[in-house]
Design a protein around this motif. Structure first.
Motif, PDB file in Angstrom:
ATOM      1  N   PRO A  77     -15.970   8.707  37.046  1.00 46.88           N
ATOM      2  CA  PRO A  77     -15.416  10.043  36.794  1.00 46.88           C
ATOM      3  C   PRO A  77     -16.425  10.965  36.121  1.00 46.88           C
ATOM      4  CG  PRO A  77     -14.453   8.440  35.295  1.00 46.88           C
ATOM      5  CD  PRO A  77     -15.289   7.677  36.258  1.00 46.88           C
ATOM      6  N   SER A  78     -16.283  12.257  36.373  1.00 44.38           N
ATOM      7  CA  SER A  78     -17.181  13.237  35.757  1.00 44.38           C
ATOM      8  C   SER A  78     -16.672  13.679  34.388  1.00 44.38           C
ATOM      9  CB  SER A  78     -17.333  14.454  36.671  1.00 44.38           C
ATOM     10  OG  SER A  78     -16.064  15.011  36.941  1.00 44.38           O
ATOM     11  N   ASP A  79     -15.406  13.484  34.116  1.00 49.39           N
ATOM     12  CA  ASP A  79     -14.835  13.816  32.808  1.00 49.39           C
ATOM     13  C   ASP A  79     -15.383  12.837  31.765  1.00 49.39           C
ATOM     14  OD1 ASP A  79     -13.110  14.865  30.817  1.00 49.39           O
ATOM     15  OD2 ASP A  79     -11.632  13.312  31.251  1.00 49.39           O
ATOM     16  N   ALA A  80     -15.913  13.367  30.668  1.00 51.19           N
ATOM     17  CA  ALA A  80     -16.582  12.543  29.652  1.00 51.19           C
ATOM     18  C   ALA A  80     -15.645  11.525  29.006  1.00 51.19           C
ATOM     19  CB  ALA A  80     -17.201  13.426  28.581  1.00 51.19           C
ATOM     20  N   VAL A  81     -14.396  11.908  28.760  1.00 50.90           N
ATOM     21  CA  VAL A  81     -13.443  11.003  28.115  1.00 50.90           C
ATOM     22  C   VAL A  81     -13.100   9.841  29.048  1.00 50.90           C
ATOM     23  CG1 VAL A  81     -11.118  10.818  27.159  1.00 50.90           C
ATOM     24  CG2 VAL A  81     -12.506  12.832  26.681  1.00 50.90           C
ATOM     25  N   ARG A  82     -12.799  10.155  30.307  1.00 48.95           N
ATOM     26  CA  ARG A  82     -12.476   9.092  31.278  1.00 48.95           C
ATOM     27  C   ARG A  82     -13.694   8.224  31.566  1.00 48.95           C
ATOM     28  NH1 ARG A  82     -10.499  10.446  36.455  1.00 48.95           N
ATOM     29  NH2 ARG A  82      -9.869   8.290  36.542  1.00 48.95           N
ATOM     30  N   LEU A  83     -14.877   8.827  31.629  1.00 45.49           N
ATOM     31  CA  LEU A  83     -16.099   8.062  31.874  1.00 45.49           C
ATOM     32  C   LEU A  83     -16.315   7.050  30.763  1.00 45.49           C
ATOM     33  CD1 LEU A  83     -18.695   7.502  33.439  1.00 45.49           C
ATOM     34  CD2 LEU A  83     -19.762   9.322  32.124  1.00 45.49           C
ATOM     35  N   LYS A  84     -16.146   7.464  29.525  1.00 51.37           N
ATOM     36  CA  LYS A  84     -16.319   6.538  28.398  1.00 51.37           C
ATOM     37  C   LYS A  84     -15.306   5.402  28.485  1.00 51.37           C
ATOM     38  CE  LYS A  84     -16.597   6.306  23.426  1.00 51.37           C
ATOM     39  NZ  LYS A  84     -17.931   6.021  23.022  1.00 51.37           N
ATOM     40  N   GLU A  85     -14.060   5.711  28.863  1.00 53.18           N
ATOM     41  CA  GLU A  85     -13.036   4.674  28.996  1.00 53.18           C
ATOM     42  C   GLU A  85     -13.406   3.686  30.104  1.00 53.18           C
ATOM     43  OE1 GLU A  85      -8.180   4.409  29.358  1.00 53.18           O
ATOM     44  OE2 GLU A  85      -9.175   6.312  29.704  1.00 53.18           O
ATOM     45  N   TRP A  86     -13.912   4.186  31.227  1.00 55.82           N
ATOM     46  CA  TRP A  86     -14.334   3.302  32.315  1.00 55.82           C
ATOM     47  C   TRP A  86     -15.498   2.427  31.869  1.00 55.82           C
ATOM     48  CZ3 TRP A  86     -14.239   4.685  38.099  1.00 55.82           C
ATOM     49  CH2 TRP A  86     -12.988   5.172  38.464  1.00 55.82           C
ATOM     50  N   LEU A  87     -16.477   3.003  31.176  1.00 53.29           N
ATOM     51  CA  LEU A  87     -17.643   2.229  30.740  1.00 53.29           C
ATOM     52  C   LEU A  87     -17.252   1.131  29.760  1.00 53.29           C
ATOM     53  CD1 LEU A  87     -20.326   5.029  30.360  1.00 53.29           C
ATOM     54  CD2 LEU A  87     -20.138   3.329  32.190  1.00 53.29           C
ATOM     55  N   VAL A  88     -16.282   1.407  28.897  1.00 52.77           N
ATOM     56  CA  VAL A  88     -15.790   0.381  27.977  1.00 52.77           C
ATOM     57  C   VAL A  88     -15.108  -0.726  28.769  1.00 52.77           C
ATOM     58  CG1 VAL A  88     -14.081  -0.082  26.171  1.00 52.77           C
ATOM     59  CG2 VAL A  88     -15.589   1.887  25.980  1.00 52.77           C
ATOM     60  N   LYS A  89     -14.291  -0.361  29.756  1.00 55.33           N
ATOM     61  CA  LYS A  89     -13.573  -1.357  30.549  1.00 55.33           C
ATOM     62  C   LYS A  89     -14.522  -2.249  31.346  1.00 55.33           C
ATOM     63  CE  LYS A  89      -9.130  -0.757  30.053  1.00 55.33           C
ATOM     64  NZ  LYS A  89      -8.207  -1.805  29.739  1.00 55.33           N
ATOM     65  N   ILE A  90     -15.581  -1.655  31.916  1.00 54.86           N
ATOM     66  CA  ILE A  90     -16.502  -2.463  32.722  1.00 54.86           C
ATOM     67  C   ILE A  90     -17.621  -3.077  31.877  1.00 54.86           C
ATOM     68  CG2 ILE A  90     -16.016  -1.151  34.807  1.00 54.86           C
ATOM     69  CD1 ILE A  90     -18.777   0.145  34.523  1.00 54.86           C
ATOM     70  N   ARG A  91     -17.569  -2.856  30.558  1.00 55.98           N
ATOM     71  CA  ARG A  91     -18.528  -3.434  29.612  1.00 55.98           C
ATOM     72  C   ARG A  91     -19.965  -3.033  29.925  1.00 55.98           C
ATOM     73  NH1 ARG A  91     -16.152  -9.566  28.877  1.00 55.98           N
ATOM     74  NH2 ARG A  91     -14.131  -8.920  28.051  1.00 55.98           N
ATOM     75  N   ARG A  92     -20.159  -1.733  30.038  1.00 53.67           N
ATOM     76  CA  ARG A  92     -21.485  -1.186  30.318  1.00 53.67           C
ATOM     77  C   ARG A  92     -21.801  -0.073  29.339  1.00 53.67           C
ATOM     78  NH1 ARG A  92     -24.436  -1.814  35.311  1.00 53.67           N
ATOM     79  NH2 ARG A  92     -24.866  -3.987  35.246  1.00 53.67           N
ATOM     80  N   ASP A  93     -23.065   0.073  28.964  1.00 54.36           N
ATOM     81  CA  ASP A  93     -23.563   1.172  28.150  1.00 54.36           C
ATOM     82  C   ASP A  93     -24.681   1.846  28.920  1.00 54.36           C
ATOM     83  OD1 ASP A  93     -21.954   0.776  25.893  1.00 54.36           O
ATOM     84  OD2 ASP A  93     -23.305  -0.777  25.132  1.00 54.36           O
ATOM     85  N   VAL A  94     -24.767   3.150  28.792  1.00 52.65           N
ATOM     86  CA  VAL A  94     -25.870   3.865  29.416  1.00 52.65           C
ATOM     87  C   VAL A  94     -27.126   3.549  28.611  1.00 52.65           C
ATOM     88  CG1 VAL A  94     -26.781   6.120  30.024  1.00 52.65           C
ATOM     89  CG2 VAL A  94     -24.341   5.675  30.234  1.00 52.65           C
ATOM     90  N   SER A  95     -28.131   3.023  29.292  1.00 56.09           N
ATOM     91  CA  SER A  95     -29.383   2.612  28.662  1.00 56.09           C
ATOM     92  C   SER A  95     -30.485   2.674  29.713  1.00 56.09           C
ATOM     93  CB  SER A  95     -29.238   1.181  28.126  1.00 56.09           C
ATOM     94  OG  SER A  95     -29.073   0.278  29.185  1.00 56.09           O
ATOM     95  N   PRO A  96     -31.710   2.371  29.338  1.00 61.22           N
ATOM     96  CA  PRO A  96     -32.758   2.341  30.364  1.00 61.22           C
ATOM     97  C   PRO A  96     -32.476   1.327  31.477  1.00 61.22           C
ATOM     98  CG  PRO A  96     -33.745   2.424  28.206  1.00 61.22           C
ATOM     99  CD  PRO A  96     -32.268   2.236  27.999  1.00 61.22           C
ATOM    100  N   ALA A  97     -31.717   0.286  31.169  1.00 58.61           N
ATOM    101  CA  ALA A  97     -31.396  -0.732  32.167  1.00 58.61           C
ATOM    102  C   ALA A  97     -30.237  -0.308  33.080  1.00 58.61           C
ATOM    103  CB  ALA A  97     -31.039  -2.046  31.484  1.00 58.61           C
ATOM    104  N   PHE A  98     -29.400   0.638  32.625  1.00 60.43           N
ATOM    105  CA  PHE A  98     -28.252   1.097  33.419  1.00 60.43           C
ATOM    106  C   PHE A  98     -28.129   2.611  33.291  1.00 60.43           C
ATOM    107  CE2 PHE A  98     -23.695   2.208  33.693  1.00 60.43           C
ATOM    108  CZ  PHE A  98     -23.466   1.830  35.007  1.00 60.43           C
ATOM    109  N   GLN A  99     -28.443   3.299  34.351  1.00 59.78           N
ATOM    110  CA  GLN A  99     -28.342   4.748  34.398  1.00 59.78           C
ATOM    111  C   GLN A  99     -27.260   5.138  35.405  1.00 59.78           C
ATOM    112  OE1 GLN A  99     -30.090   7.079  32.560  1.00 59.78           O
ATOM    113  NE2 GLN A  99     -30.832   5.303  31.414  1.00 59.78           N
TER     114      GLN A  99
END
Length: 100
Positions: free
Chosen positions: A30-52
């Motif tokens: 999702p492009s919405d910042a709140v929903r994107l953060k919720e999705w990233l928490v659910k899939i156990r991912r953080d934005v980093s050099p290893a995951f863009q």
């Protein structure tokens, strides 16, 4: 076109899977910042050099419940606006242990 899912431990690639050649669809984050953060928490991912996150970063339909989709009259499936990925290999129920 995407050919793999960005969810950790999801080894699905391509558009067909299994012995019955079940069709897999891929969905953008999702492009919405709140929903994107919720999705990233659910899939156990953080934005980093290893995951863009790019326009090619997708999640496969196997990580969503059937009720998260709406189907058009032509049979095309779309994610509902409130859909959240919730089916993962790490959330599978573990086998019950025998009592001592």
């Amino acid at each position: 076109m995407p050919d793999s899912c960005c969810v950790p431990l999801c080894c699905k690639s391509g558009y067909r899977v299994g012995p019955d050649w079940k069709k897999i669809t891929y969905h953008c984050l999702p492009s919405d910042a709140v929903r994107l953060k919720e999705w990233l928490v659910k899939i156990r991912r953080d934005v980093s050099p290893a995951f863009q996150i790019t326009e090619r970063t997708k999640i496969c339909s196997l990580n969503f419940k059937i009720t998260d989709f709406r189907v058009t009259l032509t049979g095309r499936r779309y994610l509902k606006d409130d859909a959240i990925p919730s089916i993962f290999s790490w959330s599978a129920a573990s086998p019950k242990r025998k009592s001592p």
